[in-house]
Design a protein around this motif. Structure first.
Motif, PDB file in Angstrom:
ATOM      1  N   HIS A  91     -27.605 -11.000  -0.146  1.00  0.00           N
ATOM      2  CA  HIS A  91     -28.691 -11.404   0.361  1.00  0.00           C
ATOM      3  C   HIS A  91     -28.829 -10.874   2.049  1.00  0.00           C
ATOM      4  N   THR A  92     -27.789 -10.028   2.557  1.00  0.00           N
ATOM      5  CA  THR A  92     -27.896  -9.940   3.601  1.00  0.00           C
ATOM      6  C   THR A  92     -26.699  -8.363   3.615  1.00  0.00           C
ATOM      7  N   VAL A  93     -26.981  -7.682   4.831  1.00  0.00           N
ATOM      8  CA  VAL A  93     -25.980  -6.326   4.504  1.00  0.00           C
ATOM      9  C   VAL A  93     -24.694  -6.902   4.796  1.00  0.00           C
ATOM     10  N   GLU A  94     -23.944  -6.389   3.889  1.00  0.00           N
ATOM     11  CA  GLU A  94     -22.302  -6.789   3.694  1.00  0.00           C
ATOM     12  C   GLU A  94     -21.403  -5.670   3.777  1.00  0.00           C
ATOM     13  N   CYS A  95     -20.369  -5.859   4.429  1.00  0.00           N
ATOM     14  CA  CYS A  95     -19.548  -4.846   5.072  1.00  0.00           C
ATOM     15  C   CYS A  95     -17.865  -5.007   4.401  1.00  0.00           C
ATOM     16  N   LEU A  96     -17.426  -4.091   3.546  1.00  0.00           N
ATOM     17  CA  LEU A  96     -16.096  -4.120   3.072  1.00  0.00           C
ATOM     18  C   LEU A  96     -14.966  -2.983   3.702  1.00  0.00           C
ATOM     19  N   SER A  97     -13.994  -3.369   4.229  1.00  0.00           N
ATOM     20  CA  SER A  97     -12.982  -2.495   4.512  1.00  0.00           C
ATOM     21  C   SER A  97     -12.339  -1.821   3.259  1.00  0.00           C
ATOM     22  N   ILE A  98     -12.195  -0.413   3.420  1.00  0.00           N
ATOM     23  CA  ILE A  98     -11.750   0.434   2.316  1.00  0.00           C
ATOM     24  C   ILE A  98     -10.724   0.910   2.829  1.00  0.00           C
ATOM     25  N   GLN A  99      -9.655   1.095   1.779  1.00  0.00           N
ATOM     26  CA  GLN A  99      -8.511   1.755   1.826  1.00  0.00           C
ATOM     27  C   GLN A  99      -8.261   2.878   1.317  1.00  0.00           C
ATOM     28  N   ASN A 100      -8.907   3.293   0.263  1.00  0.00           N
ATOM     29  CA  ASN A 100      -9.008   4.320  -0.617  1.00  0.00           C
ATOM     30  C   ASN A 100     -10.303   5.297  -0.421  1.00  0.00           C
ATOM     31  N   ALA A 101     -10.922   5.759   0.797  1.00  0.00           N
ATOM     32  CA  ALA A 101     -12.065   6.444   0.696  1.00  0.00           C
ATOM     33  C   ALA A 101     -12.019   7.667   0.115  1.00  0.00           C
ATOM     34  N   PRO A 102     -11.074   8.540   0.128  1.00  0.00           N
ATOM     35  CA  PRO A 102     -10.861   9.617  -0.780  1.00  0.00           C
ATOM     36  C   PRO A 102     -11.437   9.399  -2.272  1.00  0.00           C
ATOM     37  N   PHE A 103     -10.913   8.413  -2.820  1.00  0.00           N
ATOM     38  CA  PHE A 103     -11.515   7.979  -4.173  1.00  0.00           C
ATOM     39  C   PHE A 103     -12.813   7.754  -4.386  1.00  0.00           C
ATOM     40  N   LEU A 104     -13.470   6.902  -3.370  1.00  0.00           N
ATOM     41  CA  LEU A 104     -14.566   6.625  -3.376  1.00  0.00           C
ATOM     42  C   LEU A 104     -15.660   7.722  -3.270  1.00  0.00           C
ATOM     43  N   LEU A 105     -15.357   8.553  -2.301  1.00  0.00           N
ATOM     44  CA  LEU A 105     -16.050   9.843  -2.033  1.00  0.00           C
ATOM     45  C   LEU A 105     -16.169  10.689  -3.126  1.00  0.00           C
ATOM     46  N   GLN A 106     -15.069  11.070  -3.682  1.00  0.00           N
ATOM     47  CA  GLN A 106     -14.885  11.813  -5.048  1.00  0.00           C
ATOM     48  C   GLN A 106     -15.585  11.486  -6.149  1.00  0.00           C
ATOM     49  N   SER A 107     -15.819   9.930  -6.293  1.00  0.00           N
ATOM     50  CA  SER A 107     -16.204   9.524  -7.330  1.00  0.00           C
ATOM     51  C   SER A 107     -17.771   9.385  -6.993  1.00  0.00           C
ATOM     52  N   TYR A 108     -18.204   9.293  -5.876  1.00  0.00           N
ATOM     53  CA  TYR A 108     -19.762   9.767  -5.353  1.00  0.00           C
ATOM     54  C   TYR A 108     -19.970  11.136  -5.756  1.00  0.00           C
ATOM     55  N   GLU A 109     -19.018  12.153  -5.343  1.00  0.00           N
ATOM     56  CA  GLU A 109     -19.571  13.397  -5.564  1.00  0.00           C
ATOM     57  C   GLU A 109     -19.805  13.905  -7.114  1.00  0.00           C
ATOM     58  N   GLU A 110     -18.942  13.107  -8.012  1.00  0.00           N
ATOM     59  CA  GLU A 110     -19.089  13.111  -9.281  1.00  0.00           C
ATOM     60  C   GLU A 110     -20.185  12.672  -9.760  1.00  0.00           C
ATOM     61  N   MET A 111     -20.726  11.434  -9.468  1.00  0.00           N
ATOM     62  CA  MET A 111     -22.000  11.136  -9.818  1.00  0.00           C
ATOM     63  C   MET A 111     -23.206  12.175  -9.225  1.00  0.00           C
ATOM     64  N   LYS A 112     -23.169  12.588  -7.958  1.00  0.00           N
ATOM     65  CA  LYS A 112     -24.139  13.519  -7.509  1.00  0.00           C
ATOM     66  C   LYS A 112     -24.129  14.735  -8.162  1.00  0.00           C
ATOM     67  N   ARG A 113     -23.125  15.297  -8.744  1.00  0.00           N
ATOM     68  CA  ARG A 113     -22.991  16.575  -9.560  1.00  0.00           C
ATOM     69  C   ARG A 113     -23.839  16.407 -11.057  1.00  0.00           C
ATOM     70  N   LEU A 114     -23.943  15.125 -11.639  1.00  0.00           N
ATOM     71  CA  LEU A 114     -24.501  14.902 -12.672  1.00  0.00           C
ATOM     72  C   LEU A 114     -25.871  14.811 -12.471  1.00  0.00           C
ATOM     73  N   PRO A 115     -26.990  15.348 -13.252  1.00  0.00           N
ATOM     74  CA  PRO A 115     -28.321  14.704 -13.194  1.00  0.00           C
ATOM     75  C   PRO A 115     -28.291  13.480 -13.500  1.00  0.00           C
ATOM     76  N   LEU A 116     -29.252  12.761 -12.725  1.00  0.00           N
ATOM     77  CA  LEU A 116     -29.584  11.297 -13.160  1.00  0.00           C
ATOM     78  C   LEU A 116     -30.741  11.298 -14.291  1.00  0.00           C
ATOM     79  N   ASP A 117     -30.195  11.240 -15.454  1.00  0.00           N
ATOM     80  CA  ASP A 117     -31.101  11.261 -16.624  1.00  0.00           C
ATOM     81  C   ASP A 117     -30.474  10.407 -17.729  1.00  0.00           C
ATOM     82  N   ALA A 118     -31.212  10.250 -18.802  1.00  0.00           N
ATOM     83  CA  ALA A 118     -30.582   9.422 -19.778  1.00  0.00           C
ATOM     84  C   ALA A 118     -29.298   9.944 -20.398  1.00  0.00           C
ATOM     85  N   ASN A 119     -29.241  11.474 -20.409  1.00  0.00           N
ATOM     86  CA  ASN A 119     -28.003  12.111 -20.991  1.00  0.00           C
ATOM     87  C   ASN A 119     -26.568  11.462 -20.414  1.00  0.00           C
ATOM     88  N   ASN A 120     -26.730  11.229 -18.859  1.00  0.00           N
ATOM     89  CA  ASN A 120     -25.785  11.157 -18.157  1.00  0.00           C
ATOM     90  C   ASN A 120     -25.519   9.508 -17.516  1.00  0.00           C
TER      91      ASN A 120
END
Length: 170
Positions: A91-120
Motif C-alpha cells: 500500500h506504500t512504496v517499499e524498498c528491498l536491499s538486494i545482493q544479486n543485482a546482476p541476476f535481477l537485471l539479467q532476468s529483466y533483460e530476458e523479459m524485455k527481449r521477449l514480446p509481451l504477448d500470449a505466446n510468451n
C-alpha cells in the motif's frame, strides 16, 4: 510484504526509464503494481511523506492505486516491470536491499527481449516469479545475507567458524 505468497495475474509493461539529474515527476493513481530496479543512478520516491531511494543496491515496489513523486538525484536508467496481482502486494512504496543485482537485471533483460504477448506469457510469468523468489530470499535474511552467501559457497570447509560468518554480516 510477502512476495512468496503473491499470485501474479498479468504483466502489463516492461520498459526502462532514463532519468536526468534534477528531474521531478508526479505519478497519480498508479494503474498497476510496479517493480523498479536500477542499472545506474539514483532516484527517490516520495509517498505520504516517506522517502525511498532506488539505486543499484535497492529494488523498489510501487503500490497500485497510489500517487507519489519521483525525484532524480543522479542520472541513470531504471528498469520497470508493471504487473497486477490477485491481492494487494503493498500500500506504500517499499524498498528491498538486494545482493544479486546482476541476476535481477539479467532476468529483466530476458523479459524485455521477449514480446509481451500470449505466446510468451508463461515465460514472462516464470521469470517474474524467479525475480520475486530471489528478492524474497534476500529479504528474509536482511543483514545475514553475507553470511548466508558465504555458507552457500564455503559449507564444505571444516575450518568454517562463527567468527568468519560474523565478519560476513558487516
Amino acid at each position: 510484504m510477502e512476495l512468496q505468497k503473491t499470485i501474479i495475474e498479468d504483466i502489463a509493461d516492461i520498459f526502462t526509464v532514463h532519468w536526468e539529474k534534477g528531474a521531478l515527476r508526479e505519478m497519480k493513481n498508479r494503474s498497476t503494481f510496479g517493480l523498479t530496479l536500477c542499472q545506474e543512478g539514483q532516484i527517490t520516491y516520495i509517498h505520504n511523506g516517506k522517502e525511498v531511494v532506488s539505486d543499484p543496491s535497492h529494488a523498489v515496489f510501487l503500490p497500485q492505486g497510489q500517487s507519489y513523486t519521483v525525484r532524480c538525484d543522479k542520472a541513470g536508467s531504471f528498469p520497470v516491470i508493471n504487473f497486477t496481482c490477485q491481492a494487494p502486494l503493498c500500500h506504500t512504496v517499499e524498498c528491498l536491499s538486494i545482493q544479486n543485482a546482476p541476476f535481477l537485471l539479467q532476468s529483466y533483460e530476458e523479459m524485455k527481449r521477449l514480446p509481451l504477448d500470449a505466446n510468451n506469457r508463461a515465460k514472462h510469468m516464470s521469470i517474474l516469479y524467479d525475480i520475486f523468489y530471489e528478492l524474497s530470499s534476500q529479504a528474509n535474511w536482511g543483514e545475514l545475507n553475507g553470511a548466508v552467501n558465504y555458507i552457500h559457497n564455503h559449507y564444505h570447509l571444516a575450518s568454517l567458524t562463527n567468527t568468519q560468518l560474523a565478519e560476513e554480516c558487516k
